[in-house]
Design a protein around this motif. Structure first.
Motif, PDB file in Angstrom:
ATOM      1  N   THR A 121      90.348 -44.013  -4.848  1.00 54.88           N
ATOM      2  CA  THR A 121      89.365 -42.945  -4.631  1.00 54.88           C
ATOM      3  C   THR A 121      88.590 -42.664  -5.909  1.00 54.88           C
ATOM      4  O   THR A 121      87.370 -42.432  -5.881  1.00 54.88           O
ATOM      5  CB  THR A 121      90.083 -41.672  -4.153  1.00 54.88           C
ATOM      6  OG1 THR A 121      90.802 -41.960  -2.954  1.00 54.88           O
ATOM      7  CG2 THR A 121      89.089 -40.549  -3.891  1.00 54.88           C
ATOM      8  N   ALA A 122      89.296 -42.676  -7.054  1.00 52.56           N
ATOM      9  CA  ALA A 122      88.639 -42.402  -8.330  1.00 52.56           C
ATOM     10  C   ALA A 122      87.568 -43.447  -8.635  1.00 52.56           C
ATOM     11  O   ALA A 122      86.468 -43.109  -9.100  1.00 52.56           O
ATOM     12  CB  ALA A 122      89.670 -42.362  -9.447  1.00 52.56           C
ATOM     13  N   LEU A 123      87.876 -44.720  -8.375  1.00 52.09           N
ATOM     14  CA  LEU A 123      86.879 -45.762  -8.640  1.00 52.09           C
ATOM     15  C   LEU A 123      85.677 -45.639  -7.715  1.00 52.09           C
ATOM     16  O   LEU A 123      84.521 -45.854  -8.132  1.00 52.09           O
ATOM     17  CB  LEU A 123      87.528 -47.139  -8.494  1.00 52.09           C
ATOM     18  CG  LEU A 123      88.583 -47.502  -9.567  1.00 52.09           C
ATOM     19  CD1 LEU A 123      89.210 -48.848  -9.258  1.00 52.09           C
ATOM     20  CD2 LEU A 123      87.930 -47.520 -10.955  1.00 52.09           C
ATOM     21  N   ARG A 124      85.928 -45.268  -6.456  1.00 47.86           N
ATOM     22  CA  ARG A 124      84.796 -45.070  -5.543  1.00 47.86           C
ATOM     23  C   ARG A 124      83.935 -43.898  -5.988  1.00 47.86           C
ATOM     24  O   ARG A 124      82.691 -43.965  -5.963  1.00 47.86           O
ATOM     25  CB  ARG A 124      85.315 -44.851  -4.121  1.00 47.86           C
ATOM     26  CG  ARG A 124      85.845 -46.100  -3.448  1.00 47.86           C
ATOM     27  CD  ARG A 124      85.985 -45.896  -1.947  1.00 47.86           C
ATOM     28  NE  ARG A 124      87.020 -44.913  -1.637  1.00 47.86           N
ATOM     29  CZ  ARG A 124      88.282 -45.228  -1.361  1.00 47.86           C
ATOM     30  NH1 ARG A 124      88.656 -46.497  -1.381  1.00 47.86           N
ATOM     31  NH2 ARG A 124      89.140 -44.287  -1.060  1.00 47.86           N
ATOM     32  N   VAL A 125      84.577 -42.805  -6.395  1.00 46.27           N
ATOM     33  CA  VAL A 125      83.809 -41.640  -6.861  1.00 46.27           C
ATOM     34  C   VAL A 125      83.067 -41.970  -8.147  1.00 46.27           C
ATOM     35  O   VAL A 125      81.916 -41.543  -8.346  1.00 46.27           O
ATOM     36  CB  VAL A 125      84.748 -40.438  -7.046  1.00 46.27           C
ATOM     37  CG1 VAL A 125      84.017 -39.282  -7.718  1.00 46.27           C
ATOM     38  CG2 VAL A 125      85.311 -39.988  -5.701  1.00 46.27           C
ATOM     39  N   ALA A 126      83.693 -42.746  -9.052  1.00 47.91           N
ATOM     40  CA  ALA A 126      83.026 -43.142 -10.297  1.00 47.91           C
ATOM     41  C   ALA A 126      81.792 -43.985  -9.991  1.00 47.91           C
ATOM     42  O   ALA A 126      80.720 -43.805 -10.600  1.00 47.91           O
ATOM     43  CB  ALA A 126      83.995 -43.904 -11.193  1.00 47.91           C
ATOM     44  N   ALA A 127      81.933 -44.937  -9.050  1.00 50.35           N
ATOM     45  CA  ALA A 127      80.780 -45.745  -8.659  1.00 50.35           C
ATOM     46  C   ALA A 127      79.698 -44.872  -8.031  1.00 50.35           C
ATOM     47  O   ALA A 127      78.482 -45.094  -8.263  1.00 50.35           O
ATOM     48  CB  ALA A 127      81.228 -46.832  -7.679  1.00 50.35           C
ATOM     49  N   TRP A 128      80.101 -43.863  -7.261  1.00 50.82           N
ATOM     50  CA  TRP A 128      79.136 -42.947  -6.641  1.00 50.82           C
ATOM     51  C   TRP A 128      78.387 -42.155  -7.705  1.00 50.82           C
ATOM     52  O   TRP A 128      77.161 -42.005  -7.641  1.00 50.82           O
ATOM     53  CB  TRP A 128      79.886 -42.029  -5.686  1.00 50.82           C
ATOM     54  CG  TRP A 128      79.075 -40.959  -5.021  1.00 50.82           C
ATOM     55  CD1 TRP A 128      79.245 -39.619  -5.139  1.00 50.82           C
ATOM     56  CD2 TRP A 128      77.962 -41.129  -4.148  1.00 50.82           C
ATOM     57  NE1 TRP A 128      78.351 -38.931  -4.391  1.00 50.82           N
ATOM     58  CE2 TRP A 128      77.520 -39.853  -3.758  1.00 50.82           C
ATOM     59  CE3 TRP A 128      77.287 -42.245  -3.642  1.00 50.82           C
ATOM     60  CZ2 TRP A 128      76.460 -39.643  -2.906  1.00 50.82           C
ATOM     61  CZ3 TRP A 128      76.221 -42.037  -2.778  1.00 50.82           C
ATOM     62  CH2 TRP A 128      75.818 -40.745  -2.422  1.00 50.82           C
ATOM     63  N   HIS A 129      79.089 -41.639  -8.715  1.00 49.89           N
ATOM     64  CA  HIS A 129      78.442 -40.917  -9.812  1.00 49.89           C
ATOM     65  C   HIS A 129      77.471 -41.836 -10.559  1.00 49.89           C
ATOM     66  O   HIS A 129      76.340 -41.437 -10.926  1.00 49.89           O
ATOM     67  CB  HIS A 129      79.489 -40.382 -10.791  1.00 49.89           C
ATOM     68  CG  HIS A 129      80.129 -39.094 -10.360  1.00 49.89           C
ATOM     69  ND1 HIS A 129      79.421 -37.926 -10.200  1.00 49.89           N
ATOM     70  CD2 HIS A 129      81.424 -38.789 -10.062  1.00 49.89           C
ATOM     71  CE1 HIS A 129      80.248 -36.957  -9.818  1.00 49.89           C
ATOM     72  NE2 HIS A 129      81.468 -37.461  -9.719  1.00 49.89           N
TER      73      HIS A 129
END
Length: 514
Positions: A121-129
């Protein structure tokens, strides 16, 4: 694939509460920034406060609804994280882009998501940011600001690096915590199993199985010292095997005991370590941990690491070995204390012989054994003649010494396997398994003459003898028959042994009638 124990996870409500706290802090930081930098930000900042406050209020409402409904609502959580990214992207873009003082809120959000959800989830959110930040600066409507786009790309990359590094560090920390919980659970399980194992060999077998499974080594052993006898149990993958020896203590065992810490040896010497060498033939890279409790060296826990020098134990495995050794030592010490207390509870403190309670237990066991085997069981009941006069004339201390010496004499004269007990006062009983009616009289007379060897005062004794069968069919009847024979010996003039016979009495002549 390894499954995660649900007990190892922080409850979802606590995780979401943490994320909600980060949202609240971020909203407060945005409002504070706008209030202090509003004049420099220009018109776009006017709608920033309502956006942030409205988003925060909406997330609190959804969180309260989720808690009251009792649903996990993971899909809602994922959408809220995406919404967080949009709000933060708007806040950062509005207040200066990559150079905005609010960029730190994005990092805070990424760290919180990494620690409180999962690294995926953290990597997906980081990519989203990163996508939102770069998109805001490469869009056709974005103002041209020279190096703004490269800086935005660098910041976006830093988002991904931060999320990955945080996830990696969190995984290391969670792994250590998980191992700690597993070690604690293993120790609790070992403690429960050890409590159910009373005999030293049972304790050793339980500990050996625990060591092999917990440390994952090819073989493990536990050796225990009981007086001069050493016993050992080894498990090399084919089940526990026992070995006993009265040889001298192994050198590596002495070294571990003196250092009070695990000792590693490359191989066991048949000359210096004869017992372990027999127990673990051909073992290489052996770790020996002492079993010490209350300052006493009770034995050793041994782990075989394997033929390669690289297969030694890690610090965590050494700690596990030491913990297991300490627990086994304490349990072994407690087991021996309990055995000593039980032995004291079954002993007469003056004579050292079995007391009435221990005799009753032995009588019940021997009667049952005689019935199963079809063998005779004789009982000799002995009483000192005129012992009250000894106490009245010479005092109770002399009387006690007479009883003590008599106890030693009877224990010495009794056959191997006989049970000698103080029945009460100056009465003694001797339980003779396998002794028939004819043999019992000779045994009783030998025991009666042994009483005359007491040196404190010259004394004589009378004895009554009964055998099961023919005089009794159970323990109570056997005691009553021997007691009756004793009274008949007293009535016949004392200083003699009487065997109760069916229809008649057989009396041995007194050695001394004076």
């Amino acid at each position: 694939m390894r499954t995660t124990d649900q007990s190892e996870l922080v409850p979802l409500t606590e995780r979401l509460t943490g994320i909600q706290a980060v949202r609240t802090v971020s909203a407060a930081a945005v409002v504070l920034t706008v209030l202090t930098m509003g004049e420099r930000l220009g018109d776009p900042w006017i709608g920033l406060v309502p956006l942030v406050v409205g988003h925060l209020a909406a997330t609190w409402v959804l969180e309260l609804v989720r808690r009251r409904s009792g649903r996990r609502a993971l899909a809602t959580v994922s959408w809220l994280l995406l919404a967080d990214g949009i709000v933060l992207a708007v806040a950062v873009t509005t207040t200066g882009g990559p150079t905005s003082p609010l960029v730190g809120l994005v990092y805070l959000h990424l760290v919180a998501v990494t620690l409180l959800t999962s690294y995926r989830t953290a990597l997906r959110v980081a990519a989203w940011h990163a996508l939102l930040l770069v998109g805001a600066h490469v869009a056709p409507s974005a103002p041209a600001e020279g190096d703004a786009v490269p800086i935005a790309v660098l910041v976006a990359v830093s988002y991904l690096v931060l999320a990955g590094a945080t996830a990696a560090l969190a995984a290391v920390n969670e792994g250590a915590l998980r191992r700690g919980r597993q070690d604690l659970a293993a120790l609790v399980e070992l403690s429960t199993e050890l409590e159910a194992s009373l005999a030293p060999d049972d304790l050793a077998t339980t500990a050996v199985g625990h060591l092999r499974h917990r440390l994952g080594r090819p073989a493990a052993a536990v050796i225990v010292r009981d007086h001069r006898r050493w016993s050992g149990v080894v498990d090399g993958g084919r089940g526990p095997v026992g070995l006993e020896s009265e040889a001298a203590v192994d050198a590596v065992v002495i070294r571990a005991a003196s250092e009070r810490a695990p000792v590693l040896v490359r191989e066991l010497s048949p000359d210096d370590d004869p017992f372990l060498h027999r127990l673990l033939p051909g073992a290489l890279n052996v770790v020996v941990a002492p079993l010490i409790a209350d300052g006493q060296h009770l034995g050793s826990a041994v782990v075989v690491c394997g033929p390669s020098a690289r297969t030694g134990l890690s610090q965590a495995s050494l700690a596990s070995l030491s913990q297991t050794a300490s627990m086994v030592a304490l349990t072994l010490r407690n087991s021996r204390l309990v055995a000593e207390l039980e032995a004291l509870a079954g002993r007469d403190p003056l004579t050292g012989l079995a007391n009435r309670r221990a005799f009753d237990d032995a009588l019940e066991a021997e009667v049952a054994r005689a019935r199963r085997a079809g063998t005779p069981l004789s009982l000799v009941m002995m009483d000192l003649d005129r012992f009250k006069e000894v106490n009245d004339v010479h005092g109770h201390q002399v009387g006690d010494e007479v009883l003590r010496q008599l106890g030693v004499a009877l224990a010495t004269a009794a056959r191997t396997g006989d049970v000698v007990a103080r029945y009460g006062g100056e009465e003694f009983v001797i339980l003779c398994p396998g002794c028939d009616s004819d043999q019992s009289l000779a045994v009783a007379d030998r025991l009666r003459r042994a009483a005359e060897q007491v040196t404190a005062l010259p004394v004589t004794a009378s004895a009554g003898v009964a055998t099961m069968p023919p005089h009794a069919t159970d323990g109570s009847a056997l005691v009553a028959a021997a007691d009756l024979a004793l009274y008949q010996a007293k009535d016949a003039g004392r200083d003699r042994a009487v065997r109760l016979a069916v229809g008649s009495l057989t009396v041995t002549p007194a050695v001394h009638n004076g």
